[in-house]
Scaffold this active site. Sequence first.
Site, short mmCIF file in Angstrom:
data_model
loop_
_atom_site.label_atom_id
_atom_site.label_comp_id
_atom_site.label_asym_id
_atom_site.label_seq_id
_atom_site.Cartn_x
_atom_site.Cartn_y
_atom_site.Cartn_z
N HIS A 97 1.01 -1.15 -0.11
CA HIS A 97 -0.03 0.08 -0.02
C HIS A 97 0.86 1.33 -0.04
CE1 HIS A 97 0.52 -1.24 4.19
NE2 HIS A 97 0.61 0.00 4.42
N HIS A 99 0.99 5.17 1.17
CA HIS A 99 0.25 6.15 2.08
C HIS A 99 0.13 7.52 1.29
CE1 HIS A 99 0.66 3.78 5.88
NE2 HIS A 99 1.49 3.23 5.31
P1 5GP Z 1 1.79 0.31 7.42
O1 5GP Z 1 2.27 0.40 8.92
O2 5GP Z 1 1.24 -1.17 7.22
O3 5GP Z 1 2.59 0.77 6.44
O4 5GP Z 1 0.23 0.90 7.21
C1 5GP Z 1 -1.00 0.31 7.53
C2 5GP Z 1 -2.16 1.43 7.77
O5 5GP Z 1 -3.28 0.89 7.62
C3 5GP Z 1 -1.97 2.21 9.02
O6 5GP Z 1 -1.77 3.67 8.52
C4 5GP Z 1 -3.35 1.92 9.65
O7 5GP Z 1 -3.80 3.13 10.01
C5 5GP Z 1 -4.25 1.38 8.57
N1 5GP Z 1 -5.23 0.44 8.71
C6 5GP Z 1 -4.83 -0.66 9.37
N2 5GP Z 1 -6.23 -1.29 9.71
C7 5GP Z 1 -7.05 -0.72 8.93
C8 5GP Z 1 -8.65 -0.64 8.59
O8 5GP Z 1 -9.03 -1.64 9.01
N3 5GP Z 1 -9.24 0.13 7.95
C9 5GP Z 1 -8.33 1.29 7.48
N4 5GP Z 1 -9.08 2.26 6.62
N5 5GP Z 1 -6.99 1.27 7.75
C10 5GP Z 1 -6.40 0.56 8.32
#
Ligand code: 5GP
Length: 137
Positions: A97, A99
């Site tokens: 993903h 951001h």
């Molecule tokens: P990572 O730390 O893996 O780069 O980012 C994961 C992101 O996913 C985090 O910013 C977190 O807030 C978001 N996230 C985790 N679970 C959910 C969810 O159930 N729904 C949404 N919309 N975002 C999520």
Amino acid sequence: MNIFEKIVNREIPATIVYEDEDTLAFMDIGPIIKGHTLVIPKICYDPVTETPDEVLTKLILVAKRIAAAQMKGLGADGVNIMQNNGAAAGQEVPHIHIHVIPRFEGDGHHWNWNAKSYESAEEMEQLAERIREGLTE
Ligand code: 5GP
């Protein structure tokens, strides 16, 4: 099935801002700054090094459109585009993903960007050489 696949399958709700055949963009549930959006492929790939080039191309092009929309629609003054790989890099969800985080003058957020330094030019060169050796194509 990871949480983003459940969002793709509409098994759990998400606030979607963009969708096409291959890609979904939705609001991050824990925004760094309000408006923080995630861009994902509908098919799970992870990490970036295992993600096909054509999928990455689509992701960054959608991220670019979301960035423009945050500036136009939210009045953002700037945008951070980030992509984490591995727990050591802060990744929580094992589904690639991007951001897209809108930034505003004086929004109060500061990345903990503690710039360090090399012991010597030789140390930097040695590390650069190891990266060059790691390039496979
Ligand atoms: P990572 O730390 O893996 O780069 O980012 C994961 C992101 O996913 C985090 O910013 C977190 O807030 C978001 N996230 C985790 N679970 C959910 C969810 O159930 N729904 C949404 N919309 N975002 C999520």
